[in-house]
Design a protein around this motif. Structure first.
Motif, PDB file in Angstrom:
ATOM      1  N   PHE A  46     -41.138  -8.393  28.635  1.00  0.00           N
ATOM      2  CA  PHE A  46     -40.812  -7.278  27.738  1.00  0.00           C
ATOM      3  C   PHE A  46     -40.596  -7.767  26.304  1.00  0.00           C
ATOM      4  O   PHE A  46     -40.946  -7.053  25.346  1.00  0.00           O
ATOM      5  N   GLU A  47     -40.045  -8.950  26.133  1.00  0.00           N
ATOM      6  CA  GLU A  47     -39.821  -9.483  24.785  1.00  0.00           C
ATOM      7  C   GLU A  47     -41.128  -9.610  24.013  1.00  0.00           C
ATOM      8  O   GLU A  47     -41.182  -9.342  22.811  1.00  0.00           O
ATOM      9  N   MET A  56     -35.410 -11.217  37.184  1.00  0.00           N
ATOM     10  CA  MET A  56     -35.056 -10.451  36.005  1.00  0.00           C
ATOM     11  C   MET A  56     -35.343 -11.228  34.728  1.00  0.00           C
ATOM     12  O   MET A  56     -35.780 -10.657  33.723  1.00  0.00           O
ATOM     13  N   GLN A  57     -35.127 -12.537  34.738  1.00  0.00           N
ATOM     14  CA  GLN A  57     -35.377 -13.332  33.542  1.00  0.00           C
ATOM     15  C   GLN A  57     -36.854 -13.327  33.166  1.00  0.00           C
ATOM     16  O   GLN A  57     -37.212 -13.335  31.978  1.00  0.00           O
ATOM     17  N   ASP A  58     -37.735 -13.277  34.180  1.00  0.00           N
ATOM     18  CA  ASP A  58     -39.167 -13.214  33.892  1.00  0.00           C
ATOM     19  C   ASP A  58     -39.560 -11.844  33.352  1.00  0.00           C
ATOM     20  O   ASP A  58     -40.391 -11.738  32.437  1.00  0.00           O
ATOM     21  N   MET A  59     -38.961 -10.799  33.898  1.00  0.00           N
ATOM     22  CA  MET A  59     -39.254  -9.453  33.424  1.00  0.00           C
ATOM     23  C   MET A  59     -38.803  -9.294  31.977  1.00  0.00           C
ATOM     24  O   MET A  59     -39.514  -8.705  31.149  1.00  0.00           O
ATOM     25  N   LYS A  60     -37.646  -9.833  31.656  1.00  0.00           N
ATOM     26  CA  LYS A  60     -37.150  -9.765  30.279  1.00  0.00           C
ATOM     27  C   LYS A  60     -38.074 -10.517  29.327  1.00  0.00           C
ATOM     28  O   LYS A  60     -38.321 -10.070  28.207  1.00  0.00           O
ATOM     29  N   ALA A  61     -38.591 -11.663  29.773  1.00  0.00           N
ATOM     30  CA  ALA A  61     -39.495 -12.455  28.930  1.00  0.00           C
ATOM     31  C   ALA A  61     -40.783 -11.685  28.639  1.00  0.00           C
ATOM     32  O   ALA A  61     -41.300 -11.706  27.511  1.00  0.00           O
ATOM     33  N   PHE A 107     -41.105  -5.388  23.048  1.00  0.00           N
ATOM     34  CA  PHE A 107     -40.265  -5.575  21.868  1.00  0.00           C
ATOM     35  C   PHE A 107     -41.018  -6.295  20.754  1.00  0.00           C
ATOM     36  O   PHE A 107     -40.753  -6.066  19.573  1.00  0.00           O
ATOM     37  N   SER A 132     -44.133  -2.858  31.107  1.00  0.00           N
ATOM     38  CA  SER A 132     -44.145  -3.148  29.663  1.00  0.00           C
ATOM     39  C   SER A 132     -45.248  -2.379  28.956  1.00  0.00           C
ATOM     40  O   SER A 132     -45.080  -1.921  27.823  1.00  0.00           O
ATOM     41  N   ASP A 164     -43.365  -6.090  36.131  1.00  0.00           N
ATOM     42  CA  ASP A 164     -43.003  -6.393  34.746  1.00  0.00           C
ATOM     43  C   ASP A 164     -44.120  -6.067  33.767  1.00  0.00           C
ATOM     44  O   ASP A 164     -43.906  -5.377  32.773  1.00  0.00           O
ATOM     45  N   ALA A 204     -41.795 -12.831  19.922  1.00  0.00           N
ATOM     46  CA  ALA A 204     -40.588 -12.688  20.733  1.00  0.00           C
ATOM     47  C   ALA A 204     -39.343 -13.168  20.009  1.00  0.00           C
ATOM     48  O   ALA A 204     -38.243 -13.065  20.547  1.00  0.00           O
TER      49      ALA A 204
END
Length: 242
Positions: free
Chosen positions: A111-112, A104-109, A116, A168, A164, A63
């Motif tokens: 996906f990272e 949203m912060q958990d979903m971004k984590a 990604f 992903s 999430d 990440a």
């Protein structure tokens, strides 16, 4: 430098990743165990070495772009080429939350790491993979990464509604196809696999399969010959629907 075949498995200090690393080492590879935590990684490496297997640690946080680039530079200083890359590292956030409740912060984590992470790792290690002559890349997906299965009421995966994590893995399957198209002319095969419902820390050890059983499909596609497929999605019973 060495002429021995080299493999890198991310998230390899436990669970399915460690089982994949063990299987590749038993197949004759020098396996680099990618781990975010050095102490846990060293413990996993020591366990494989006690079995007489060729295993080494590569500290990498998928990440973190700087960590990935640093790890790629370190490995390039140790080996000439990489024959196998297994993008196994993955996380899940709170699996009890309904989609409308996911932060949203958990979903971004998620996906990272899950989406990604495989992209940045594949891009960073691509020079070594290109030098590996017909290298193999395996993306660890999931049954919930199949839109067909999560909308099929007869499939167990349709009972799972994780915003999430599911999103992903669906996106990771698309990433797999994209890399497969680009790298096919070079003889590099890229496939996504789903391990089945495996007992891991990710699901609170609620699965029905052992990590060794879950690693089987990943090992199969890490070791496929030139006549094998690329750009596909596979499970223990063969090709999976997208």
């Amino acid at each position: 430098m060495t002429n021995k075949r080299q493999a890198l498995v991310t998230g390899a200090n436990k669970g399915i990743g460690l089982a994949i690393a063990k299987g590749l080492a038993e197949a004759g590879f020098c396996v680099w165990l990618g781990a975010r935590d050095r102490v846990r990684g060293e413990h996993a490496v020591a366990g494989l070495r006690e079995l007489g297997l060729d295993a080494k640690l590569l500290v990498i946080d998928v990440a973190d772009e700087a960590s990935v680039n640093h790890a790629a530079a370190l490995l390039a200083g140790e080996i000439d080429a990489l024959q196998v890359l297994v993008n196994n590292a993955g996380i899940a956030a709170d699996m009890s939350k309904a989609p409308s409740e996911v932060r949203m912060q958990d979903m971004k984590a998620v996906f990272e790491v899950n989406l990604f992470g495989p992209v940045r790792v594949t891009q960073a290690f691509l020079p070594l993979l290109k030098a590996g002559d017909r290298a193999r890349i395996v993306m660890m997906s999931s049954g919930v990464g199949s839109l067909a299965l999560i909308t099929d009421p007869t499939s167990i995966y349709s009972s799972v509604n994780l915003l999430d994590y599911t999103a992903s893995k669906v996106a990771l399957n698309a990433v797999t196809v994209a890399f497969a198209k680009e790298l096919q002319p070079l003889g590099i095969k890229v496939n996504a696999v789903e391990p089945g419902h495996v007992r891991t820390d990710l699901n609170g050890n609620s699965g029905v399969l052992t990590p060794q059983e879950g690693a089987a499909t990943a090992l199969k596609f890490a070791l496929i010959g030139d006549d094998g497929p690329t750009g596909g999605f596979f499970g223990s019973h063969g090709r999976q629907p997208w």
